[in-house]
Structure formats: structure tokens, C-alpha cells
Write a protein that holds these residues in place. Structure first.
Motif, PDB file in Angstrom:
ATOM      1  N   ASP A  88      36.208  29.546  16.023  1.00 32.75           N
ATOM      2  CA  ASP A  88      35.424  30.047  14.889  1.00 32.75           C
ATOM      3  C   ASP A  88      36.199  31.119  14.128  1.00 32.75           C
ATOM      4  O   ASP A  88      36.155  31.186  12.892  1.00 32.75           O
ATOM      5  CB  ASP A  88      34.091  30.617  15.367  1.00 32.75           C
ATOM      6  CG  ASP A  88      33.130  29.540  15.862  1.00 32.75           C
ATOM      7  OD1 ASP A  88      33.396  28.349  15.615  1.00 32.75           O
ATOM      8  OD2 ASP A  88      32.122  29.895  16.510  1.00 32.75           O
ATOM      9  N   ALA A  89      36.914  31.974  14.865  1.00 28.60           N
ATOM     10  CA  ALA A  89      37.702  33.029  14.227  1.00 28.60           C
ATOM     11  C   ALA A  89      38.816  32.422  13.376  1.00 28.60           C
ATOM     12  O   ALA A  89      39.086  32.897  12.264  1.00 28.60           O
ATOM     13  CB  ALA A  89      38.288  33.958  15.288  1.00 28.60           C
ATOM     14  N   ALA A  90      39.460  31.384  13.877  1.00 27.55           N
ATOM     15  CA  ALA A  90      40.522  30.726  13.108  1.00 27.55           C
ATOM     16  C   ALA A  90      39.973  30.140  11.811  1.00 27.55           C
ATOM     17  O   ALA A  90      40.593  30.263  10.746  1.00 27.55           O
ATOM     18  CB  ALA A  90      41.181  29.642  13.955  1.00 27.55           C
ATOM     19  N   THR A  91      38.807  29.529  11.893  1.00 31.46           N
ATOM     20  CA  THR A  91      38.172  28.971  10.690  1.00 31.46           C
ATOM     21  C   THR A  91      37.854  30.074   9.689  1.00 31.46           C
ATOM     22  O   THR A  91      38.079  29.932   8.475  1.00 31.46           O
ATOM     23  CB  THR A  91      36.890  28.217  11.070  1.00 31.46           C
ATOM     24  OG1 THR A  91      37.217  27.141  11.961  1.00 31.46           O
ATOM     25  CG2 THR A  91      36.193  27.659   9.839  1.00 31.46           C
ATOM     26  N   GLN A  92      37.349  31.197  10.199  1.00 32.37           N
ATOM     27  CA  GLN A  92      37.000  32.325   9.340  1.00 32.37           C
ATOM     28  C   GLN A  92      38.242  32.893   8.639  1.00 32.37           C
ATOM     29  O   GLN A  92      38.213  33.183   7.442  1.00 32.37           O
ATOM     30  CB  GLN A  92      36.322  33.418  10.175  1.00 32.37           C
ATOM     31  CG  GLN A  92      35.846  34.622   9.367  1.00 32.37           C
ATOM     32  CD  GLN A  92      35.172  35.659  10.261  1.00 32.37           C
ATOM     33  OE1 GLN A  92      34.659  35.342  11.338  1.00 32.37           O
ATOM     34  NE2 GLN A  92      35.173  36.902   9.811  1.00 32.37           N
ATOM     35  N   VAL A  93      39.319  33.029   9.361  1.00 32.04           N
ATOM     36  CA  VAL A  93      40.552  33.567   8.785  1.00 32.04           C
ATOM     37  C   VAL A  93      41.104  32.619   7.728  1.00 32.04           C
ATOM     38  O   VAL A  93      41.532  33.045   6.649  1.00 32.04           O
ATOM     39  CB  VAL A  93      41.600  33.827   9.889  1.00 32.04           C
ATOM     40  CG1 VAL A  93      42.967  34.137   9.280  1.00 32.04           C
ATOM     41  CG2 VAL A  93      41.147  34.975  10.778  1.00 32.04           C
ATOM     42  N   GLU A  94      41.085  31.332   8.020  1.00 28.56           N
ATOM     43  CA  GLU A  94      41.607  30.354   7.069  1.00 28.56           C
ATOM     44  C   GLU A  94      40.842  30.405   5.754  1.00 28.56           C
ATOM     45  O   GLU A  94      41.427  30.373   4.664  1.00 28.56           O
ATOM     46  CB  GLU A  94      41.549  28.954   7.675  1.00 28.56           C
ATOM     47  CG  GLU A  94      42.247  27.904   6.845  1.00 28.56           C
ATOM     48  CD  GLU A  94      42.497  26.620   7.615  1.00 28.56           C
ATOM     49  OE1 GLU A  94      43.448  25.901   7.261  1.00 28.56           O
ATOM     50  OE2 GLU A  94      41.742  26.349   8.571  1.00 28.56           O
ATOM     51  N   LYS A  95      39.512  30.509   5.841  1.00 31.76           N
ATOM     52  CA  LYS A  95      38.698  30.591   4.630  1.00 31.76           C
ATOM     53  C   LYS A  95      38.963  31.886   3.871  1.00 31.76           C
ATOM     54  O   LYS A  95      39.047  31.899   2.637  1.00 31.76           O
ATOM     55  CB  LYS A  95      37.210  30.497   4.999  1.00 31.76           C
ATOM     56  CG  LYS A  95      36.755  29.112   5.427  1.00 31.76           C
ATOM     57  CD  LYS A  95      35.274  29.105   5.770  1.00 31.76           C
ATOM     58  CE  LYS A  95      34.808  27.718   6.183  1.00 31.76           C
ATOM     59  NZ  LYS A  95      33.361  27.718   6.580  1.00 31.76           N
ATOM     60  N   ALA A  96      39.095  32.983   4.606  1.00 36.50           N
ATOM     61  CA  ALA A  96      39.299  34.281   3.959  1.00 36.50           C
ATOM     62  C   ALA A  96      40.652  34.365   3.260  1.00 36.50           C
ATOM     63  O   ALA A  96      40.772  34.959   2.188  1.00 36.50           O
ATOM     64  CB  ALA A  96      39.178  35.399   4.992  1.00 36.50           C
ATOM     65  N   LEU A  97      41.680  33.765   3.848  1.00 34.55           N
ATOM     66  CA  LEU A  97      43.019  33.868   3.273  1.00 34.55           C
ATOM     67  C   LEU A  97      43.239  32.919   2.107  1.00 34.55           C
ATOM     68  O   LEU A  97      43.994  33.232   1.181  1.00 34.55           O
ATOM     69  CB  LEU A  97      44.072  33.599   4.352  1.00 34.55           C
ATOM     70  CG  LEU A  97      44.305  34.715   5.360  1.00 34.55           C
ATOM     71  CD1 LEU A  97      45.311  34.272   6.416  1.00 34.55           C
ATOM     72  CD2 LEU A  97      44.802  35.982   4.675  1.00 34.55           C
ATOM     73  N   GLY A  98      42.609  31.760   2.136  1.00 34.40           N
ATOM     74  CA  GLY A  98      42.832  30.801   1.066  1.00 34.40           C
ATOM     75  C   GLY A  98      44.298  30.397   1.005  1.00 34.40           C
ATOM     76  O   GLY A  98      44.859  29.871   1.968  1.00 34.40           O
ATOM     77  N   ASP A  99      44.937  30.693  -0.124  1.00 33.16           N
ATOM     78  CA  ASP A  99      46.345  30.330  -0.289  1.00 33.16           C
ATOM     79  C   ASP A  99      47.307  31.396   0.233  1.00 33.16           C
ATOM     80  O   ASP A  99      48.521  31.208   0.201  1.00 33.16           O
ATOM     81  CB  ASP A  99      46.648  30.087  -1.776  1.00 33.16           C
ATOM     82  CG  ASP A  99      45.911  28.862  -2.319  1.00 33.16           C
ATOM     83  OD1 ASP A  99      45.656  27.935  -1.527  1.00 33.16           O
ATOM     84  OD2 ASP A  99      45.602  28.845  -3.530  1.00 33.16           O
ATOM     85  N   VAL A 100      46.769  32.521   0.696  1.00 29.29           N
ATOM     86  CA  VAL A 100      47.614  33.587   1.232  1.00 29.29           C
ATOM     87  C   VAL A 100      48.079  33.193   2.628  1.00 29.29           C
ATOM     88  O   VAL A 100      47.310  32.638   3.423  1.00 29.29           O
ATOM     89  CB  VAL A 100      46.853  34.925   1.271  1.00 29.29           C
ATOM     90  CG1 VAL A 100      47.702  36.021   1.905  1.00 29.29           C
ATOM     91  CG2 VAL A 100      46.424  35.330  -0.129  1.00 29.29           C
ATOM     92  N   ALA A 101      49.316  33.509   2.941  1.00 28.39           N
ATOM     93  CA  ALA A 101      49.895  33.084   4.215  1.00 28.39           C
ATOM     94  C   ALA A 101      49.422  33.957   5.369  1.00 28.39           C
ATOM     95  O   ALA A 101      49.253  35.169   5.232  1.00 28.39           O
ATOM     96  CB  ALA A 101      51.417  33.124   4.137  1.00 28.39           C
ATOM     97  N   LEU A 102      49.218  33.317   6.513  1.00 26.14           N
ATOM     98  CA  LEU A 102      49.076  34.049   7.770  1.00 26.14           C
ATOM     99  C   LEU A 102      50.474  34.141   8.361  1.00 26.14           C
ATOM    100  O   LEU A 102      51.051  33.129   8.764  1.00 26.14           O
ATOM    101  CB  LEU A 102      48.141  33.319   8.737  1.00 26.14           C
ATOM    102  CG  LEU A 102      47.998  33.980  10.119  1.00 26.14           C
ATOM    103  CD1 LEU A 102      47.265  35.305  10.011  1.00 26.14           C
ATOM    104  CD2 LEU A 102      47.267  33.066  11.106  1.00 26.14           C
ATOM    105  N   ILE A 103      51.030  35.341   8.399  1.00 24.37           N
ATOM    106  CA  ILE A 103      52.415  35.445   8.855  1.00 24.37           C
ATOM    107  C   ILE A 103      52.551  36.154  10.197  1.00 24.37           C
ATOM    108  O   ILE A 103      53.650  36.483  10.612  1.00 24.37           O
ATOM    109  CB  ILE A 103      53.329  36.110   7.801  1.00 24.37           C
ATOM    110  CG1 ILE A 103      52.897  37.538   7.496  1.00 24.37           C
ATOM    111  CG2 ILE A 103      53.361  35.278   6.534  1.00 24.37           C
ATOM    112  CD1 ILE A 103      53.891  38.252   6.597  1.00 24.37           C
TER     113      ILE A 103
END
Length: 305
Positions: free
Chosen positions: A75-90
């Protein structure tokens, strides 16, 4: 340490930190937030997340994340993906962990399983959940280990076993991800100025309290002597922010180290363990613990040097 390389592109980039409610994790969350990162701070309790958010900028987002609960991780991964949009998780910073101890002869296997579940299986679960985002952003993985993951000492066998295993997992992962340019680093602190010292003293009491009479007869004096070692470590402990600075280096340096020993005590212990044969190191450790125990009983404490 030079931080050339990706530093110019950090502002606004995403990083996930587990175990951010206290100690090293909290220091990393606040430090990276102050440096312009978009921090997702993993906590198990909403109240901890609220307290952390109050101490940070609006960039920091608390994230309910229990590394032993696969659903909260997903669930946390889904939340982060939605929050970042096109911004990279680095970056992923696997910091969440616990420490248990006691003589191996009387160790409850369930305690070892719990230790491994949090300190080894937990990071694996987090890495797998966030890996698609890390691949897209060509991000990095930073696993917070310990000098205890390089040098095992008496009465912390379960903790060291979990950190040794985390180091092995990280080594394999680093080699496997090399073709994609995804870096994996280990941060190996010694003593750090956090609540770990109160927890360590409490652990000594807990271990002595549950040992059977036979165990107390064999090991009671040696476990009691750990108080001297704890007092000594408290004297030489580095700040949690010092560890956070190392974590940032692992995230942004052009060529991050595969391992970062943090603290003079960690470097000394690792050096002597490398230098001496096993039995000679065992004798040095036993002598040091006896010396520290005697000094602690006289109301004194001295560093491990």
C-alpha cells in the motif's frame, strides 16, 4: 566525502525511509528534508508520523509502513507512486530494525525468527515493492546495517546474525543490479546517540530476568558486565545526523561506496577484527569487557581505544 554527481538533481526527488519514527531513521528523514528531498517517512503509528511532519517541511510525507506486514508495504508503494507522478524515486533507505540479545545457548528460536523477520525479510519486502520505481528512476538502495554486521560479539548473536545476513543479501543484490547501473550501499554505524542506549540497558535487565537459573549461573556475570560496554559506547557515540550525512552521500555521490563504516569505534573494531586471528580477537574483546566492567563498577567509563 565528495558528493559530486547527482547532487544537482536532488531537489524534489523522492526517497523512502523506513523506521523513521526515531533514531537514525528520524534523523535521515529530517536531514534529507532540510536538503530539499521529497521524503516519504515510513512509520508504524499515525501519531509518530504526525509528530515527524510537524518538525519538517511540507515536502515530508509520513507513510504508514510496517516492514513485517507485506500489505502495508505494498500500500505504501502505491501511495508513493501516486504522490510522485512523473518525479523519480531515486532512493530507498532500509533503516527499520530491532535488536535482541542473550546467550545463544538459551536463545528462544522465536526471538531469532522475529529478529530475522524485521532486519532481513523486512528490507527484502520493501526492496521488492519499490523496485519498479527504482528501476524507472535508476535509483539507489541504501541498507542500514551495523558494525555488528561485520563483527559478531558475545550476547548479541541474533542481532549480528540478522545484520550479517543483510550484508550478504546486499552484496548479492549489488552484483545482480550492476547491469542496470543501480547502486546498493551498506551503512555500518557503531554507537549512535539515540535511544539505543536506554534500550540496551533495558535489554540487559530483560535477558537477566528471563534466564533460567542454570543460564544465570553460567552467564550472569558476563551479561552484567555488558553495562560497562554500553557506558563506554555512549561516551564515543556519533550523532544520528552524522549517519544521515553518510546516507545522503550514498544516495547522490557519483561513485558511492559499497560500505560505509561510521564512527571511530566501528572503524577500530573492524580494523582489529581484520588484523587479528579469531582467538586473539576473542581474547582482546574479553579483556576489554572485563576492564570496562571494573571501571563501570567504580562509576567511571572510558572509550574503546
Amino acid at each position: 566525502m565528495s558528493v559530486e554527481g547527482r547532487s544537482a538533481g536532488v531537489a524534489g526527488s523522492g526517497v523512502v525511509i523506513t523506521g523513521a519514527s526515531s533514531g537514525i531513521g528520524k534523523a535521515c528523514a529530517l536531514y534529507l528534508d532540510s536538503r530539499g528531498w521529497r521524503v516519504f517517512a515510513g512509520v508504524r503509528k499515525a501519531a509518530d508520523g504526525e509528530a515527524l511532519a510537524k518538525a519538517a517541511s511540507p515536502r515530508l510525507s509520513p507513510l504508514i509502513l510496517d516492514v513485517t506486514d507485506a500489505k502495508t508495504v505494498s500500500d505504501a508503494a502505491t501511495q508513493v507512486e501516486k504522490a510522485l507522478g512523473d518525479v523519480a524515486l531515486i532512493g530507498i533507505v532500509n533503516n527499520a530494525g530491532i535488536g535482541t540479545g542473550g546467550p545463544v545457548e538459551f536463545l528462544d528460536p522465536s526471538e531469532l525468527r522475529r529478529q530475522m523477520d524485521v532486519n532481513l525479510v523486512g528490507p527484502l519486502t520493501v526492496i521488492q515493492a519499490f523496485m519498479p520505481m527504482i528501476r524507472r528512476g535508476r535509483g539507489r538502495i541504501v541498507n542500514v546495517s551495523s558494525v555488528g554486521g561485520k563483527v559478531a560479539t558475545p550476547f548479541v548473536g541474533p542481532y549480528s546474525a540478522s545484520k550479517f545476513a543483510l550484508e550478504a543479501l546486499s552484496d548479492s543484490l549489488r552484483a545482480e543490479l550492476k547491469p542496470w547501473g543501480i547502486e546498493v550501499s551498506l551503512v555500518e554505524p557503531g554507537a549512535v546517540k539515540t535511544a539505543m542506549f536506554e534500550k540496551a540497558r533495558s535489554t540487559v535487565d530483560d535477558v537477566l530476568g528471563v534466564l533460567p537459573a542454570e543460564g544465570a549461573r553460567y552467564y550472569g556475570n558476563e551479561i552484567e558486565a555488558m553495562r560497562g560496554l554500553i557506558a563506554s559506547q555512549e561516551r564515543v557515540a556519533v550523532s544520528a545526523e552524522a549517519v544521515a550525512r553518510v546516507v545522503e552521500h550514498a544516495l547522490i555521490a557519483r561513485r558511492p561506496r559499497t560500505r560505509y563504516l561510521v564512527g571511530r569505534d566501528a572503524k577500530l573494531m573492524a580494523f582489529f577484527h581484520w588484523l587479528l586471528p579469531d582467538r586473539a580477537f576473542d581474547r582482546l574483546l574479553a579483556t576489554t569487557m572485563r576492564r570496562l566492567s571494573r571501571r563501570a563498577s567504580m562509576g567511571k567509563a572510558e572509550p574503546l581505544d
